[in-house]
Structures are given as structure tokens and as C-alpha cells.
Design a protein around this motif. Structure first.
Motif, mmCIF file in Angstrom:
data_model
loop_
_atom_site.group_PDB
_atom_site.id
_atom_site.type_symbol
_atom_site.label_atom_id
_atom_site.label_comp_id
_atom_site.label_asym_id
_atom_site.label_seq_id
_atom_site.Cartn_x
_atom_site.Cartn_y
_atom_site.Cartn_z
ATOM 1 N N ALA A 70 41.900 -50.161 -8.159
ATOM 2 C CA ALA A 70 41.174 -50.330 -9.415
ATOM 3 C C ALA A 70 40.975 -48.969 -10.078
ATOM 4 N N GLU B 237 38.348 -50.069 -15.504
ATOM 5 C CA GLU B 237 39.275 -50.612 -16.502
ATOM 6 C C GLU B 237 39.112 -52.124 -16.604
ATOM 7 N N GLN B 238 38.918 -52.770 -15.461
ATOM 8 C CA GLN B 238 38.634 -54.197 -15.429
ATOM 9 C C GLN B 238 37.125 -54.388 -15.281
ATOM 10 N N PRO B 239 36.536 -55.311 -16.042
ATOM 11 C CA PRO B 239 35.075 -55.487 -15.958
ATOM 12 C C PRO B 239 34.641 -56.034 -14.609
ATOM 13 N N LEU C 236 33.511 -54.574 -11.927
ATOM 14 C CA LEU C 236 33.823 -53.847 -10.706
ATOM 15 C C LEU C 236 32.800 -52.738 -10.509
ATOM 16 N N SER D 41 28.224 -57.130 -12.074
ATOM 17 C CA SER D 41 29.250 -57.486 -11.108
ATOM 18 C C SER D 41 28.886 -58.815 -10.468
#
Length: 451
Positions: free
Chosen positions: A83, A126-128, A130, A411
Motif C-alpha cells: 500500500a 493512496e487507497q482510503p 488504510l 478505517s
């Protein structure tokens, strides 16, 4: 050949100009490489060079820029699952073409103002959904730092870059897996013969065996066991029914270790680990100092057993669940605060604790109302003539980690089964983490001894 990618320093231009503009290379002292070009080489420097511990600040600078040149600095790292986490900030070089993040304020980007470590604590996934965690403390995170010409949204060419390793095991720190009776964990010992003050380190409902906080604390002179209690090897698969005798066995293991000084040990817990540590301090012997980070005064999540005593989980009011504008769940009001009659059997009998107690509280915690529980526990202890300490941090959220971990906004909550918000404002949260890290070390040294 360069000895380490962490000290590779390059000057790069656009792909069309690279071949014709690149001059001869020179090897600088220490293995640093710079390409000589028609323009002055831009050198990106991180001090200490090459590597540092995650909880240590570094000094980032760049030289070889044009006077008052506008540049954008970017930082990135990938966790063990690949990630990507990134941050950026806009700066202006000084009149001599130098940039020192300890002196130059950021003009915008992921943060603004004088923030020498902003490129670390402002990292975003970059990815929500996390959260940045370290899964293997035996390997470092490699942070890439780049200097780009101009300011966002469209900076120009890449001017320079370097890499820096952020480690979690300090020099001489020893890591020993623990499989003693039922106890499952990892013991970290400082360098030297000891004995050292001992600490049991417990995390929340994520399960498994997080080691990064324990490994960093061992570098500060503590013998720390990172303790697993579910979702690890042969331990329970959930927290529906936990036995405090298991945690007592871990305390006894640490107290009897030849490199741990007595007579008592310390406890450090966050979230669910916080209420477990509060229960341990209330029921078990041999606990000298306890630090609770955003814990609760009530037993949460499942039944807790100890020698015929049963603490049922605090009741939840799911009608109080709220949805945020961005579609996340806000569970801050699910537990009763103030406490109601139905909570009485779930309240941890903190009055029984003989340990010194420190509560570290994020006042914008959205997991539950940590400040209320800390204040309520403090009142009950003070009524018994005890003097707990409560330190509150405005605008700090739930996961108060070691310094420079980026704040996790939202998260997946393993018990809720949905993404939840954790609260906090990134800059204030970062300052809270720095102070909390100092406070808990000073507290443990005061009550457990050591240097």
C-alpha cells in the motif's frame, strides 16, 4: 557502485534533456553520487544519513537550487502489503538556493507552516481506509523523498531524490519470541546486561501481535513484551470471553525474567488494550505503573473472567450510531457516557488498583468518549486517596501512536464490521503523539526506575 540506496543523490532533468545534459559523474565522500550538468546539481540530504529510528526526528534539506526557487517536495513509502502512502508540500528556497525544512515554512500542500517532520506525519494512503502500521519490525520502512521544480498542481521536472530507511529495532535491541505456557508474544530487551524495568504492551481489537511500539520502547531502556491475546497462533479467535488469568501469566513471566528488575512491572494499553490494562491493574498483583491511551472505564466487547469474578461487556446503544457526510460510521455515542444503571456490572473496579496511573486522552476521540472515562476513573481513584494523572490533547483522535505515524482518519473497525472515523486533526494529532511518547517514558522511568 553506491553502497546504499538511502544515500543516493541524483540530479534529474526531463527525459528529452537527460542524455544530452548529463555530464560526467563524480563519487562524493560517503558514496554520494551527483551528476554534473549544465546547471548546479540539486542534492537532497536527510540527517542522520541513511537510516534512523521511526520515532526520531530527521533534518531534511536540499541544496543547489536557484535563489528563491519554488519547489515541491514529495514523500512516499509502501507498507509490507504494498500500500502506498504519500505526502507533499510546497516550498521556496532561500537567497542562496538552499532549503532547510527546519527553517523554511511549507506554503501549502499536505500541510502548511514550519513542520520539519510534516512529510512523515502527513502521509496519506493512496487507497482510503488504510492505517499505516509496521508488521515486521525486523525490516525498515523506506521513505522516498523527491524535489520537483515548481508548485502543484503541475510541478515541472524532477530535480533530485534520495531514500531514507526508518527502522524499528535500535542498535543492540534484542528480539525474543515468547512461547511460555499459554503466553504468546515477543520480548524486546535493550542492549546491555540489565536488569531493566519491564512493561507489558497491549493493543486493541485488531488482534494479532503488533510489535512496533514495544520494539521502539526497548530502545529507551525498557524490557517490553508485546502481548498477543487473540487472533494469533493458538489463542482465541475472538474476544467474546477472555480470561484475566492469561494476562496474569504474562505479568508473572515478565516479573520472573532474569533481565527484568522488580518488584513490579508496568502496563501500556491503547483502546481495548487500555481497558484490559485497567482491569489488570485493578485485579492483579505486581503492577507498579499503568499507562492507558484512550481506554474506557467499562469492560468492552466481551466477557472478562477472573477467579469467579465476571465483568460483562458494557451494553451498546446502536440507535446512537451516526453517519458522517463522507459515508463513514461515527460510533462515539454508542457507549453510555455518563454511565447509566445498566453499566454498573461492567465498570472496572479501578478503586482496587495499587498501581500509579497515567491516562493519555485524545479529546476528539470518536471511538468512544475517552476523556469522560479518564475523568470518571480519576474521580473514583481520588476518592480513595490516590493521585492519577490525566493528560488531554485537544483535536487528537483515537490512535495515539509513537511519533510521526500519520493520523488514521477512518478505517474498518473489526468489531463494528464497517469503516468508522477515529477523530483528530492531523497536525494537532501529530503534536499529541510526540508529547505522549515523552510523557509515558518519563512516567515509566519515574515509577519503574532505569535511565
Amino acid at each position: 557502485m553506491v553502497s546504499s540506496p538511502a544515500i543516493l543523490r541524483l540530479c534529474r532533468w526531463g527525459p528529452k534533456n537527460w542524455a544530452r545534459s548529463r555530464g560526467p559523474s563524480t563519487l562524493r565522500p560517503g558514496g554520494q553520487v551527483s551528476w554534473l550538468t549544465a546547471r548546479t546539481a540539486v542534492t537532497v540530504t536527510v540527517e542522520p544519513a541513511g537510516r534512523s529510528l521511526w520515532d526520531e526526528p530527521v533534518r531534511i534539506s536540499a541544496s543547489g537550487l536557484a535563489p528563491e526557487q519554488r519547489v515541491t517536495l514529495r514523500a512516499s513509502l509502501r507498507d509490507e502489503k504494498g500500500a502506498l502512502f504519500r505526502a507533499h508540500a510546497r516550498y521556496c528556497a532561500d537567497a542562496h538556493g538552499r532549503l532547510d525544512l527546519a527553517r523554511a515554512p511549507a506554503l501549502g500542500g499536505s500541510f502548511a507552516g514550519l513542520e520539519p517532520m510534516g512529510l512523515f506525519w502527513a502521509l496519506e494512503p493512496e487507497q482510503p481506509l488504510l492505517r499505516l502500521v509496521k508488521r515486521d519490525v525486523q525490516t525498515p520502512f523506506t521513505v522516498k523523498l523527491e524535489v520537483w521544480d515548481g508548485h502543484d498542481p503541475e510541478p515541472g521536472r524532477l530535480l533530485g531524490r534520495t531514500e531514507h530507511e526508518r527502522h524499528f529495532l535500535g542498535p543492540g535491541v534484542r528480539r525474543e519470541p515468547v512461547r511460555a505456557g499459554r503466553v504468546r508474544g515477543t520480548l524486546f530487551l535493550p542492549p546491555g546486561p540489565g536488569p531493566f524495568p519491564g512493561i507489558v504492551d497491549i493493543f486493541g481489537v485488531g488482534g494479532g501481535l503488533p510489535e512496533y511500539r514495544a520494539s521502539l520502547l526497548a530502545g529507551k531502556g525498557f524490557a517490553v513484551i508485546a502481548l498477543a491475546y487473540y487472533l494469533y497462533e493458538d489463542l482465541p479467535k475472538g474476544i467474546q470471553a477472555l480470561q484475566l488469568e492469561y494476562f496474569e501469566e504474562a505479568v508473572d513471566y515478565l516479573r520472573s525474567h532474569p533481565q527484568v528488575q522488580g518488584p513490579g512491572v508496568g502496563l501500556l494499553g491503547i483502546s481495548k488494550g487500555g481497558d484490559l490494562c485497567l482491569s489488570m491493574a485493578s485485579f492483579l498483583k505486581g503492577i507498579t505503573a499503568t499507562v492507558i491511551i484512550n481506554g474506557s472505564l467499562v469492560n468492552v466487547g466481551g466477557i472478562l473472567h477472573y477467579k469467579g469474578t465476571v465483568l460483562p461487556p458494557a451494553p451498546l446503544n446502536l440507535n446512537r450510531v451516526k453517519m458522517t457526510k463522507d459515508g463513514f460510521v461515527d460510533i462515539v455515542d454508542v457507549l453510555n457516557s455518563p454511565l447509566e444503571e445498566e453499566d454498573q456490572n461492567s465498570i472496572i473496579p479501578v478503586e482496587r488498583a495499587e498501581s500509579a496511573l497515567l491516562f493519555l486522552v485524545g479529546q476528539d476521540d470518536h471511538n468512544w468518549k475517552s476523556e469522560f472515562y479518564a475523568r470518571e476513573a480519576s474521580k473514583r481513584l481520588e476518592a480513595c486517596g490516590k493521585k492519577p494523572q490525566v493528560i488531554c490533547y485537544p483535536d487528537a483522535g483515537h490512535y495515539i501512536e509513537p511519533p510521526y505515524f500519520p493520523m488514521c482518519h477512518a478505517s474498518l473497525h473489526s468489531l463494528v464490521g464497517q469503516p468508522v472515523i477515529w477523530g483528530g486533526e492531523p497536525r494537532a494529532h501529530s503534536k499529541a503523539q510526540e508529547d505522549a511518547w515523552k510523557q509515558l517514558q518519563a512516567f515509566f522511568h519515574k515509577h519503574l526506575g532505569g535511565k
